[in-house]
Design a protein around this motif. Structure first.
Motif, PDB file in Angstrom:
ATOM      1  N   ARG A 105      -1.293  85.096 -25.447  1.00  0.00           N
ATOM      2  CA  ARG A 105      -0.822  86.156 -26.331  1.00  0.00           C
ATOM      3  C   ARG A 105      -1.346  87.512 -25.863  1.00  0.00           C
ATOM      4  N   TYR A 148       6.010  84.718 -31.218  1.00  0.00           N
ATOM      5  CA  TYR A 148       4.924  83.810 -31.583  1.00  0.00           C
ATOM      6  C   TYR A 148       5.322  83.062 -32.847  1.00  0.00           C
ATOM      7  N   GLN A 175       6.635  97.614 -28.238  1.00  0.00           N
ATOM      8  CA  GLN A 175       6.203  96.897 -29.427  1.00  0.00           C
ATOM      9  C   GLN A 175       5.186  97.738 -30.178  1.00  0.00           C
ATOM     10  N   ARG A 208       2.475  97.596 -33.695  1.00  0.00           N
ATOM     11  CA  ARG A 208       1.841  96.790 -34.740  1.00  0.00           C
ATOM     12  C   ARG A 208       2.163  97.358 -36.119  1.00  0.00           C
ATOM     13  N   ASN A 234       0.800  92.538 -37.224  1.00  0.00           N
ATOM     14  CA  ASN A 234       1.732  91.821 -36.364  1.00  0.00           C
ATOM     15  C   ASN A 234       2.513  92.832 -35.525  1.00  0.00           C
ATOM     16  N   TYR A 235       2.791  92.462 -34.277  1.00  0.00           N
ATOM     17  CA  TYR A 235       3.562  93.351 -33.410  1.00  0.00           C
ATOM     18  C   TYR A 235       5.056  93.117 -33.609  1.00  0.00           C
ATOM     19  N   GLU A 283       5.814  87.762 -37.727  1.00  0.00           N
ATOM     20  CA  GLU A 283       5.115  87.114 -36.624  1.00  0.00           C
ATOM     21  C   GLU A 283       5.081  88.082 -35.446  1.00  0.00           C
ATOM     22  N   ASP A 284       4.154  87.869 -34.528  1.00  0.00           N
ATOM     23  CA  ASP A 284       4.055  88.728 -33.362  1.00  0.00           C
ATOM     24  C   ASP A 284       5.288  88.591 -32.468  1.00  0.00           C
ATOM     25  N   TYR A 328       6.670  90.533 -28.797  1.00  0.00           N
ATOM     26  CA  TYR A 328       6.365  91.502 -27.745  1.00  0.00           C
ATOM     27  C   TYR A 328       7.621  91.754 -26.910  1.00  0.00           C
TER      28      TYR A 328
END
Length: 352
Positions: free
Chosen positions: A6, A40, A316, A318, A323-324, A342-343, A345
């Motif tokens: 990650r 993610y 991206q 946050r 979370n990104y 959720e993350d 990218y």
């Protein structure tokens, strides 16, 4: 292992505070916009690869297996994705290529960093960590770019933002093949461009240099960006045809990531640290810098693409939930490509 992936996804990794929208706008019906994402999944605790195209998303890998996106290239509507997938038997991440969703076989023991397609030829650039050489594969046939190891002290690596490989980018124009990377002179890494195997040094080798991206125009003009240590700071630098462009970003905190040249306009994306110690994604164009992120939470740019006068940047940022969110910037309008639950990218954007 998954936490490391990650972090690497984030590190692999630029604008005015823009209003955010839920869907992309002003995308021409004849224009296809692709954004490569690493998502993610909180249920499986795995990263997975997702491709966004014109407001629709498709998962390239299953959420049940650990995978991470790296590079994107599109040629005649064929979509090539370079990334990694975790092999639980070998307990390591393995590099993979997906063409239109189908997995292709790639050589082992190579850390691949870029993919380029020219006509019927597919080029893969990487670093062979067994032979300690930059390698270029053309349709499966290998060429060794460097003759000496491109090693760096771990302490120096740790000071840089993100992971680094001496093999960076490959670009092809006609019969000319350009490779951006770095090679050790015994004490430092020298940033170089190899044109058809012949090296051109960008830095003098007194300190380590970390090249980031390469662009070649239809007139065979080469543009390269990098950071070079000066004994105190890492200085962002730009070169045109091997000569440094003095009028570039003076901010020593700026980390250049991607470059695109459209006519007389030069675009560079990256990120910098601002007064509140937050990293903000930015776009630099001909001496003018624009914030992409709002500067409240961390944001990082992946790359910039220009098509028919429109400027596209993937990045991206946050949110308040830490979370990104994967985002796409088109001429100042920001579109969220993920929910923020959720993350996600954004690894790159490509327009065809």
């Amino acid at each position: 292992m998954k936490n490391i992936v990650r972090i690497l996804s984030l590190c692999l990794f630029v604008f005015l505070n823009s209003c955010s929208k839920d869907s992309a706008t002003d995308i021409n019906e004849t224009t296809n916009v692709y954004v490569l994402n690493t998502g993610y999944d909180t249920t499986t605790n795995n990263n997975y690869i997702q491709l966004w195209k014109n407001e629709e998303s498709v998962n390239i890998t299953d959420k049940s297996e650990e995978a991470s996106a790296q590079r994107l290239y599109v040629s005649n509507s064929d979509v090539y994705i370079l990334g990694t997938r975790y092999n639980p038997v070998k307990n390591k991440n393995e590099y993979k290529i997906w063409k239109n969703g189908a997995e292709l076989i790639v050589p082992e023991n190579v850390e691949f960093t870029d993919i380029f397609v020219s006509g019927a030829d597919t080029y893969l650039l990487g670093y062979d960590y067994v032979k300690e050489n930059i390698v270029l594969y053309k349709n499966g046939e290998v060429t060794y770019i460097t003759l000496s190891a491109s090693k760096y002290e771990e302490e120096t690596k740790a000071k840089m933002f993100g992971r680094y490989s001496p093999a960076v980018r490959v670009r092809v124009l006609g019969k000319d093949v350009y490779v951006l990377g770095s090679e050790s002179n015994g004490t430092s890494g020298v940033a170089k461009i190899w044109k058809n195997g012949e090296p051109i040094s960008l830095t003098d080798g007194n300190f380590n240099a970390y090249p980031a991206d390469l662009f070649v125009t239809t007139n065979n003009d080469t543009y390269a960006i990098a950071r070079e240590y000066d004994g105190t700071n890492y200085i962002p630098k730009l070169w045109k045809n091997g000569r440094r462009v003095e009028k570039f970003i003076a901010d020593v905190n700026f980390v250049p990531v991607s470059i695109f040249v459209d006519g007389e306009d030069v675009y560079v994306t990256g990120h910098t640290k601002i007064a509140n110690n937050v990293y903000v994604a930015q776009l630099w164009k001909n001496g003018q810098t624009t914030d992409l992120g709002q500067g409240v939470f961390y944001s990082y740019a992946s790359n910039v693409f220009v098509k028919d006068g429109k400027v596209y940047v993937s990045f991206q940022e946050r949110n308040s939930e830490r979370n990104y969110i994967s985002k796409l910037w088109i001429d100042g309008v920001v579109t969220n490509l993920s929910s923020g639950k959720e993350d996600f990218y954004a690894q790159g954007v490509f327009v065809e």
